[in-house]
Design an enzyme around this catalytic site. Structure first.
Site, PDB file in Angstrom:
ATOM      1  N   TYR A 155       0.830  -1.207   0.000  1.00 50.62           N
ATOM      2  CA  TYR A 155       0.000   0.000   0.000  1.00 50.62           C
ATOM      3  C   TYR A 155       0.865   1.258   0.000  1.00 50.62           C
ATOM      4  CZ  TYR A 155      -3.417   3.408   1.794  1.00 50.62           C
ATOM      5  OH  TYR A 155      -4.215   4.503   1.983  1.00 50.62           O
ATOM      6  N   LYS A 159       1.130   4.307  -2.834  1.00 50.54           N
ATOM      7  CA  LYS A 159       0.853   5.705  -2.542  1.00 50.54           C
ATOM      8  C   LYS A 159       2.048   6.601  -2.854  1.00 50.54           C
ATOM      9  CE  LYS A 159      -3.409   5.309  -1.266  1.00 50.54           C
ATOM     10  NZ  LYS A 159      -4.503   5.952  -2.032  1.00 50.54           N
TER      11      LYS A 159
END
Length: 253
Positions: A155, A159
């Site tokens: 994740y 990002k």
């Protein structure tokens, strides 16, 4: 309708995306709202319609898919003839220890967060670069792109990639008057996070300002970057985290 801006917001059935859509309507934009779940899309549209401002149109589906991206763009152009603001907010979080993380989960996080953001931005930018007034694009990142957080390697990687996308696209979009920025929320009270009964208490202790953000805190920052008040800001990331990244205590400590 002539003087109102037209906005697309993905991942807006609840939480931060919904609040951004609300603030866009309140400040005079027409909004096309997307969420993966049809029920959330319909509920959000019904709720925002009560504001009596602007036009709110729902379009449910996977915003990382080519078909839904095309549907969103076509809907905006058919209804309003232009696109002024885009918020690529849709994303997923799949927790997991790095040593055990599956290829399947990695590819899904990458597909939704990176590819979905990339190709929605591309489709919208193709419209904006042909408009006299360009446009403003906002991508949604996370504090995990700046500080490590256990069980979020994939994740966090996705990002950080989103932030670099915004920075890199300044080269290609600025000549057309298209601005692109990123917002990186920290701990935020939403329907998802409060499923953890200890969430507010934990993050109140970890956040220098003494409490996690609420969705309005994030939406207000987002509205600034989308607005004409930020007309000379592009390629930047705004972290909204109550100071957490300055000291970065782990919730697992």
């Amino acid at each position: 309708m002539k003087n109102q801006k037209v906005a697309l917001v993905t991942g807006a059935g609840q939480g931060i995306g919904l609040e951004i859509a609300r603030r866009l309507l309140e400040t005079g934009s027409h909004v096309i709202l997307n969420d993966l779940q049809q029920s959330l899309t319909e509920e959000a549209v019904a709720s925002l319609s009560l504001l009596g401002k602007g036009t709110i149109i729902g379009c449910s589906g996977d915003s990382a898919s080519e078909e839904v991206i095309s549907e969103l763009i076509d809907l905006a152009m058919h209804q309003f003839g232009r696109i002024d603001q885009v918020v690529a907010n849709a994303g997923i979080t799949l927790f997991g220890n790095f040593l055990d993380y599956s290829r399947e989960d990695f590819m899904e996080v990458t597909r939704v967060n990176q590819a979905g953001t990339f190709f929605l931005t591309q489709a919208a930018a193709r419209i904006m670069t042909s408009q006299p007034n360009g446009g403003s694009i906002l991508l949604t990142s996370s504090v995990t792109a700046h500080q490590s957080h256990e069980n979020l390697a994939a994740y966090a990687m996705s990002k950080a990639a989103i932030e670099m996308l915004a920075k890199n696209l300044v080269i290609e979009l600025a000549p057309f008057g298209v601005r692109i920025n990123t917002i990186a929320p920290g701990a935020t009270v939403t329907e998802r996070t409060t499923a953890d009964p200890n969430y507010v208490n934990t993050w109140s202790k970890l956040t220098p300002l003494g409490h996690p953000a609420n969705t309005v805190d994030i939406a207000e920052a987002a509205l600034f970057l989308l607005s004409d008040a930020a007309r000379h800001i592009t390629g930047q990331t705004l972290i909204v985290d109550g100071g957490w990244t300055s000291i970065s205590p782990s919730p697992y400590a």
